[in-house]
Design a protein around this motif. Sequence first.
Motif, PDB file in Angstrom:
ATOM      1  N   GLY A 159      26.033  37.788  53.108  1.00 43.79           N
ATOM      2  CA  GLY A 159      25.511  38.968  53.777  1.00 43.79           C
ATOM      3  C   GLY A 159      26.528  40.043  54.059  1.00 43.79           C
ATOM      4  O   GLY A 159      26.161  41.181  54.392  1.00 43.79           O
ATOM      5  N   ASP A 160      27.834  39.719  53.933  1.00 45.17           N
ATOM      6  CA  ASP A 160      28.868  40.744  54.115  1.00 45.17           C
ATOM      7  C   ASP A 160      28.786  41.771  52.990  1.00 45.17           C
ATOM      8  O   ASP A 160      28.342  41.453  51.878  1.00 45.17           O
ATOM      9  CB  ASP A 160      30.263  40.111  54.085  1.00 45.17           C
ATOM     10  N   PRO A 161      29.240  43.006  53.242  1.00 42.14           N
ATOM     11  CA  PRO A 161      29.347  43.965  52.137  1.00 42.14           C
ATOM     12  C   PRO A 161      30.404  43.498  51.140  1.00 42.14           C
ATOM     13  O   PRO A 161      31.203  42.605  51.444  1.00 42.14           O
ATOM     14  CB  PRO A 161      29.767  45.268  52.840  1.00 42.14           C
ATOM     15  N   PRO A 162      30.437  44.083  49.951  1.00 42.90           N
ATOM     16  CA  PRO A 162      31.441  43.688  48.958  1.00 42.90           C
ATOM     17  C   PRO A 162      32.856  43.833  49.517  1.00 42.90           C
ATOM     18  O   PRO A 162      33.136  44.727  50.324  1.00 42.90           O
ATOM     19  CB  PRO A 162      31.206  44.659  47.793  1.00 42.90           C
ATOM     20  N   VAL A 163      33.759  42.959  49.070  1.00 48.60           N
ATOM     21  CA  VAL A 163      35.148  42.973  49.516  1.00 48.60           C
ATOM     22  C   VAL A 163      36.043  43.280  48.323  1.00 48.60           C
ATOM     23  O   VAL A 163      36.088  42.504  47.362  1.00 48.60           O
ATOM     24  CB  VAL A 163      35.547  41.617  50.131  1.00 48.60           C
ATOM     25  N   ARG A 164      36.739  44.418  48.388  1.00 48.96           N
ATOM     26  CA  ARG A 164      37.713  44.719  47.333  1.00 48.96           C
ATOM     27  C   ARG A 164      38.974  43.903  47.599  1.00 48.96           C
ATOM     28  O   ARG A 164      39.550  43.951  48.678  1.00 48.96           O
ATOM     29  CB  ARG A 164      38.076  46.208  47.337  1.00 48.96           C
ATOM     30  N   VAL A 165      39.401  43.132  46.600  1.00 46.14           N
ATOM     31  CA  VAL A 165      40.615  42.333  46.739  1.00 46.14           C
ATOM     32  C   VAL A 165      41.813  43.276  46.721  1.00 46.14           C
ATOM     33  O   VAL A 165      41.925  44.144  45.847  1.00 46.14           O
ATOM     34  CB  VAL A 165      40.718  41.294  45.608  1.00 46.14           C
ATOM     35  N   GLY A 166      42.730  43.118  47.678  1.00 48.19           N
ATOM     36  CA  GLY A 166      43.835  44.054  47.832  1.00 48.19           C
ATOM     37  C   GLY A 166      44.799  44.064  46.664  1.00 48.19           C
ATOM     38  O   GLY A 166      45.343  45.109  46.305  1.00 48.19           O
ATOM     39  N   VAL A 167      45.031  42.919  46.037  1.00 49.05           N
ATOM     40  CA  VAL A 167      45.879  42.866  44.839  1.00 49.05           C
ATOM     41  C   VAL A 167      45.038  43.308  43.641  1.00 49.05           C
ATOM     42  O   VAL A 167      43.922  42.815  43.457  1.00 49.05           O
ATOM     43  CB  VAL A 167      46.420  41.442  44.621  1.00 49.05           C
ATOM     44  N   PRO A 168      45.520  44.248  42.808  1.00 53.81           N
ATOM     45  CA  PRO A 168      44.720  44.746  41.681  1.00 53.81           C
ATOM     46  C   PRO A 168      44.633  43.726  40.546  1.00 53.81           C
ATOM     47  O   PRO A 168      45.253  43.877  39.489  1.00 53.81           O
ATOM     48  CB  PRO A 168      45.466  46.012  41.253  1.00 53.81           C
ATOM     49  N   PHE A 169      43.823  42.700  40.761  1.00 52.78           N
ATOM     50  CA  PHE A 169      43.790  41.585  39.815  1.00 52.78           C
ATOM     51  C   PHE A 169      43.296  41.992  38.431  1.00 52.78           C
ATOM     52  O   PHE A 169      43.723  41.416  37.428  1.00 52.78           O
ATOM     53  CB  PHE A 169      42.927  40.450  40.364  1.00 52.78           C
ATOM     54  N   GLY A 170      42.399  42.963  38.342  1.00 53.40           N
ATOM     55  CA  GLY A 170      41.951  43.395  37.020  1.00 53.40           C
ATOM     56  C   GLY A 170      43.086  43.978  36.207  1.00 53.40           C
ATOM     57  O   GLY A 170      43.269  43.673  35.018  1.00 53.40           O
ATOM     58  N   ASP A 171      43.883  44.831  36.863  1.00 50.25           N
ATOM     59  CA  ASP A 171      45.017  45.460  36.193  1.00 50.25           C
ATOM     60  C   ASP A 171      46.156  44.487  35.934  1.00 50.25           C
ATOM     61  O   ASP A 171      47.091  44.818  35.200  1.00 50.25           O
ATOM     62  CB  ASP A 171      45.540  46.624  37.045  1.00 50.25           C
ATOM     63  N   LEU A 172      46.125  43.322  36.554  1.00 51.59           N
ATOM     64  CA  LEU A 172      47.179  42.335  36.351  1.00 51.59           C
ATOM     65  C   LEU A 172      46.735  41.178  35.457  1.00 51.59           C
ATOM     66  O   LEU A 172      47.555  40.595  34.747  1.00 51.59           O
ATOM     67  CB  LEU A 172      47.660  41.790  37.701  1.00 51.59           C
ATOM     68  N   ALA A 173      45.458  40.834  35.481  1.00 45.49           N
ATOM     69  CA  ALA A 173      44.967  39.749  34.629  1.00 45.49           C
ATOM     70  C   ALA A 173      45.002  40.158  33.160  1.00 45.49           C
ATOM     71  O   ALA A 173      45.419  39.383  32.296  1.00 45.49           O
ATOM     72  CB  ALA A 173      43.552  39.355  35.037  1.00 45.49           C
ATOM     73  N   ALA A 174      44.555  41.384  32.859  1.00 40.13           N
ATOM     74  CA  ALA A 174      44.517  41.827  31.464  1.00 40.13           C
ATOM     75  C   ALA A 174      45.900  41.799  30.813  1.00 40.13           C
ATOM     76  O   ALA A 174      46.049  41.302  29.682  1.00 40.13           O
ATOM     77  CB  ALA A 174      43.891  43.211  31.361  1.00 40.13           C
ATOM     78  N   PRO A 175      46.953  42.321  31.462  1.00 39.47           N
ATOM     79  CA  PRO A 175      48.265  42.257  30.800  1.00 39.47           C
ATOM     80  C   PRO A 175      48.811  40.846  30.631  1.00 39.47           C
ATOM     81  O   PRO A 175      49.584  40.598  29.707  1.00 39.47           O
ATOM     82  CB  PRO A 175      49.163  43.097  31.714  1.00 39.47           C
ATOM     83  N   LEU A 176      48.421  39.921  31.489  1.00 38.92           N
ATOM     84  CA  LEU A 176      48.838  38.534  31.276  1.00 38.92           C
ATOM     85  C   LEU A 176      48.255  38.002  29.969  1.00 38.92           C
ATOM     86  O   LEU A 176      48.961  37.402  29.148  1.00 38.92           O
ATOM     87  CB  LEU A 176      48.403  37.662  32.448  1.00 38.92           C
ATOM     88  N   PHE A 177      46.950  38.217  29.762  1.00 36.76           N
ATOM     89  CA  PHE A 177      46.321  37.779  28.519  1.00 36.76           C
ATOM     90  C   PHE A 177      46.872  38.568  27.329  1.00 36.76           C
ATOM     91  O   PHE A 177      47.041  38.014  26.234  1.00 36.76           O
ATOM     92  CB  PHE A 177      44.803  37.926  28.603  1.00 36.76           C
ATOM     93  N   ALA A 178      47.156  39.858  27.539  1.00 34.74           N
ATOM     94  CA  ALA A 178      47.696  40.671  26.447  1.00 34.74           C
ATOM     95  C   ALA A 178      49.081  40.185  26.034  1.00 34.74           C
ATOM     96  O   ALA A 178      49.420  40.167  24.842  1.00 34.74           O
ATOM     97  CB  ALA A 178      47.756  42.135  26.875  1.00 34.74           C
ATOM     98  N   THR A 179      49.880  39.769  27.003  1.00 33.89           N
ATOM     99  CA  THR A 179      51.206  39.231  26.685  1.00 33.89           C
ATOM    100  C   THR A 179      51.088  37.941  25.886  1.00 33.89           C
ATOM    101  O   THR A 179      51.785  37.742  24.882  1.00 33.89           O
ATOM    102  CB  THR A 179      51.994  38.986  27.978  1.00 33.89           C
TER     103      THR A 179
END
Length: 411
Positions: free
Chosen positions: A169-189
């Motif tokens: 029931g809580d509103p959406p929570v944006r995760v403070g660490v930019p995981f999208g911008d960090l997960a993609a480069p890990l896979f790209a590497t």
Amino acid sequence: MNTPLEGVTILDFTTALAGPYCTLLLAGLGARVIKIENPRSPDTARGNSPYLGADGLKAVRDRDDDVSLAMLERGRNKWAVTLDLKHPAAGAVFADLVQKADAIVENFSAGTADRIGIGYAQASALNPRLVYTSISGFGADAQGSSQNKAMDTIVQALSGLMLTSGHPGDPPVRVGVPFGDLAAPLFATIGTLAALMQARATGRGQQVDVSLLGALSALVACEPFDAMQRTGQAARTGNAVPRLGAFGVFACADGHVSICAPTDAFTAGLFAAMGQGDLITDTRFASRDQRVANSPELYALIEAWTTRNATDDVVRALEAQGVPAAPVRNPAEAMRDPRLLRRGETVRLAHPVHGDVGEVHAGGLPIRMSASQVGFDAPPPGLGEHNNAVYGQLLGYSAEKLQALRDQGVI
């Protein structure tokens, strides 16, 4: 010691975070990463607040040699040249660079690289062994989409991540660490390294295509949120993970503690630390299934104990019983952990000119190798700092040609 990627040359056509983090990792592993920027419109990270200067940290740049912390972190161990890819004469320079390179990494919106003449088809025609890594919001094949650009908050929203934290029931929570911008480069590497290995074996390069949405969604899918909801379990459980028994974050008298006791042995240790060892024979808590079924009562008992005690005392009591536990630290405390600093997993950043003036900590390279040197030992380059070294020495351009390129606005 040698570096793992010694002798590998990578052309870096990236900006912001996702692309530059990939090339940062490759540079930390020893590749020669040549960051290529428009001389009149360089990487936006160069203008990100805060800055480090001779007088320390500041929110606004007020000296020419103030350097953005974003560039201090993401530019380490890289070389930097300037090249206006939209200039008619840039194509010949690009061709010369590609013929000296092993890989390209770019994070333009899908289709942009092709339009400006540096896409995979153009680059691979010049150098068939080239590995070409594309990082984009939705994949290199998303040109026809009405939504072709993405940033971290967009992919956090689309991946479902925002509705995994918090309570029902809580509103959406944006995760403070930019995981999208960090997960993609890990896979790209990972993809770049695998493609480089294959290119060495076969003599043929290929395109490595990684999307922010795909990378983050793959990580979200590691937890069975959909299955839990379909079986009547709550997917959003706040700071606790009731399906694992005594597993979560609990308030203490002066802070919070993380406790992970999913097994019978750990739970017995937890109860002993609480001074209530007989609870392990209580039918409500004698097995994990029972602890899951009675998690509200279990968590109430644990928090009744933790809230009466200081965080350090709770951690010591749990450690004495062999129960995994840790205090909840803020980022500043965490970055200064002596264990991390000793292993180079976090490091202090230095200004390229003024040295260690701000006591600024950042991530290191959290990889250690027994027979290779890895990590970051060179400060970020200034805009176009290596024009002479790359164009003059690597490509063999004469001083007259270099000056002509400058005069024409190509570099």
